[in-house]
Write a protein that holds these residues in place. Structure first.
Motif, mmCIF file in Angstrom:
data_model
loop_
_atom_site.group_PDB
_atom_site.id
_atom_site.type_symbol
_atom_site.label_atom_id
_atom_site.label_comp_id
_atom_site.label_asym_id
_atom_site.label_seq_id
_atom_site.Cartn_x
_atom_site.Cartn_y
_atom_site.Cartn_z
ATOM 1 N N TYR A 136 0.846 -1.196 0.000
ATOM 2 C CA TYR A 136 0.000 0.000 0.000
ATOM 3 C C TYR A 136 0.883 1.248 0.000
ATOM 4 N N LEU A 137 0.345 2.324 -0.528
ATOM 5 C CA LEU A 137 1.040 3.614 -0.529
ATOM 6 C C LEU A 137 0.349 4.532 0.468
ATOM 7 N N SER A 138 1.159 5.193 1.320
ATOM 8 C CA SER A 138 0.612 6.068 2.350
ATOM 9 C C SER A 138 1.391 7.378 2.379
ATOM 10 N N GLY A 139 0.683 8.493 2.652
ATOM 11 C CA GLY A 139 1.359 9.780 2.782
ATOM 12 C C GLY A 139 1.287 10.606 1.519
ATOM 13 N N GLY A 140 2.089 11.690 1.501
ATOM 14 C CA GLY A 140 2.142 12.548 0.327
ATOM 15 C C GLY A 140 0.950 13.445 0.167
ATOM 16 N N GLY A 141 0.146 13.578 1.215
ATOM 17 C CA GLY A 141 -1.025 14.432 1.153
ATOM 18 C C GLY A 141 -2.143 13.876 0.292
ATOM 19 N N ALA A 142 -1.986 12.662 -0.203
ATOM 20 C CA ALA A 142 -3.012 12.026 -1.031
ATOM 21 C C ALA A 142 -3.643 10.868 -0.271
ATOM 22 N N GLU A 143 -4.736 10.376 -0.796
ATOM 23 C CA GLU A 143 -5.431 9.255 -0.164
ATOM 24 C C GLU A 143 -4.569 7.991 -0.268
ATOM 25 N N SER A 144 -4.527 7.226 0.817
ATOM 26 C CA SER A 144 -3.775 5.970 0.804
ATOM 27 C C SER A 144 -4.430 4.991 -0.163
ATOM 28 N N VAL A 145 -3.599 4.303 -0.937
ATOM 29 C CA VAL A 145 -4.123 3.390 -1.960
ATOM 30 C C VAL A 145 -3.303 2.101 -1.976
ATOM 31 N N ARG A 146 -3.896 1.087 -2.566
ATOM 32 C CA ARG A 146 -3.158 -0.149 -2.826
ATOM 33 C C ARG A 146 -2.278 0.087 -4.041
ATOM 34 N N LEU A 147 -0.978 -0.122 -3.895
ATOM 35 C CA LEU A 147 -0.034 0.241 -4.955
ATOM 36 C C LEU A 147 -0.130 -0.690 -6.156
ATOM 37 N N PHE A 148 -0.212 -1.996 -5.905
ATOM 38 C CA PHE A 148 -0.305 -2.973 -6.981
ATOM 39 C C PHE A 148 -1.601 -3.763 -6.823
ATOM 40 N N PRO A 149 -2.304 -4.040 -7.908
ATOM 41 C CA PRO A 149 -3.569 -4.778 -7.795
ATOM 42 C C PRO A 149 -3.390 -6.208 -7.293
ATOM 43 N N LEU A 213 7.302 7.170 -6.630
ATOM 44 C CA LEU A 213 6.380 7.694 -5.640
ATOM 45 C C LEU A 213 7.031 7.911 -4.269
ATOM 46 N N CYS A 214 8.118 7.171 -4.007
ATOM 47 C CA CYS A 214 8.701 7.216 -2.661
ATOM 48 C C CYS A 214 10.043 7.952 -2.574
ATOM 49 N N LYS A 215 10.701 8.199 -3.691
ATOM 50 C CA LYS A 215 12.065 8.724 -3.610
ATOM 51 C C LYS A 215 12.140 10.148 -3.071
ATOM 52 N N ASP A 216 11.028 10.920 -3.144
ATOM 53 C CA ASP A 216 11.069 12.281 -2.596
ATOM 54 C C ASP A 216 10.773 12.308 -1.095
ATOM 55 N N GLY A 217 10.477 11.147 -0.514
ATOM 56 C CA GLY A 217 10.247 11.051 0.930
ATOM 57 C C GLY A 217 8.862 11.441 1.394
ATOM 58 N N LYS A 218 8.004 11.887 0.475
ATOM 59 C CA LYS A 218 6.667 12.316 0.877
ATOM 60 C C LYS A 218 5.707 11.144 1.057
ATOM 61 N N SER A 219 5.968 10.070 0.349
ATOM 62 C CA SER A 219 5.111 8.886 0.447
ATOM 63 C C SER A 219 5.963 7.678 0.832
ATOM 64 N N LYS A 220 5.340 6.752 1.558
ATOM 65 C CA LYS A 220 6.013 5.515 1.955
ATOM 66 C C LYS A 220 5.074 4.348 1.729
ATOM 67 N N VAL A 221 5.649 3.148 1.758
ATOM 68 C CA VAL A 221 4.842 1.954 1.524
ATOM 69 C C VAL A 221 4.593 1.200 2.822
ATOM 70 N N VAL A 222 3.456 0.561 2.852
ATOM 71 C CA VAL A 222 3.093 -0.350 3.939
ATOM 72 C C VAL A 222 3.044 -1.746 3.327
ATOM 73 N N ILE A 223 3.829 -2.654 3.875
ATOM 74 C CA ILE A 223 3.900 -4.025 3.352
ATOM 75 C C ILE A 223 3.140 -4.926 4.309
ATOM 76 N N ALA A 224 2.029 -5.465 3.843
ATOM 77 C CA ALA A 224 1.138 -6.244 4.701
ATOM 78 C C ALA A 224 1.089 -7.702 4.264
ATOM 79 N N TYR A 225 1.018 -8.587 5.234
ATOM 80 C CA TYR A 225 0.906 -10.017 4.950
ATOM 81 C C TYR A 225 -0.429 -10.295 4.264
#
Length: 240
Positions: A136-149, A213-225
């Protein structure tokens, strides 16, 4: 008149007898053919290494029993979700060593990427090598979303000492390979070590998207089982 009628009856009886004899012959021929052949699972088209087998890729083919070997599969449902290790030709019997349920190596069009720590907001502490995870993608002032389907495969999970996290006495990977759901749970419960780095098998487009999406540090990923790992193990337990 009676003579003609008698001839007609005789001819009709002969025709019926002939048809009966022919019908019995066909049935016997089919029975012999059935006894001397066996239906095995084959791909309906060429399948490249790294592709996952789905129901629409599989068909059945009759071969002589003398050509049958135990490594051939008789039930298409056994191969669902398997990944092809070597290319398979169309109508080629699928041998067990040519497919694998759990592959830590990247598949076709994939590479193994270590996800930089700066890109990660959180990692499910129960994940292990061979698991399927959702990113999942979180942060960056945008809505959190699932990064890959689709869920992706974990190639390795290591501590800061570059040691693979697992229970050495009851390996998660062994339990995973044996479709032992209880063993997988026990391995996660008893394994020790904080996750420091995660390696995922991703396609180039997946990695480039994550990196951009993550290299500018504004967004990070959440890795869930993902439950996909347990679902696969459960399916393996239900196989005859």
């Amino acid at each position: 008149m009676n003579r003609k009628r008698h001839v007609w009856i005789t001819v009709s009886a002969a025709l019926v007898s002939g048809l009966l004899v022919y019908g019995v012959y066909v049935l016997q021929l089919r029975q012999v053919k059935f006894q001397e052949t066996v239906e095995v699972v084959v791909p309906v088209r060429f399948v490249a290494a790294g592709e996952r087998l789905q129901a629409d890729l599989l068909g059945m083919k009759q071969i002589a029993k003398a050509s049958y070997v135990p490594e051939m599969s008789l039930h298409p449902e056994e191969l669902g979700g398997m990944e092809v290790v070597v290319p398979l030709g169309a109508n080629e019997p699928v041998l067990s060593w040519k497919v694998d349920k759990f592959r830590l190596l990247p598949g076709r069009d994939q590479s193994t990427f270590q996800i930089p720590r700066d890109y990660v907001l959180s990692v499910s502490n129960g994940i292990r090598a061979g698991d399927r995870v959702v990113v999942y993608l979180s942060g960056g002032g945008a809505e959190s979303v699932r990064l890959f389907p689709d869920s992706v495969t974990v190639a390795s999970v290591k501590t800061s000492g570059n040691v693979e996290i697992d229970d050495m006495d009851h390996s998660n990977l062994k339990s995973l390979a044996n479709s032992n759901k209880e063993g997988m749970y026990a391995a996660r419960r008893d394994a020790n070590g904080m996750i420091d780095s995660v390696n995922l098998n991703l396609t180039e487009s997946q990695w480039l998207r994550l990196d951009s999406l993550c290299k500018d540090g504004k967004s990070k990923v959440v890795i869930a089982y993902s439950s996909d790992s347990l679902d696969i193990a459960k399916a393996g337990e239900s196989e005859p």
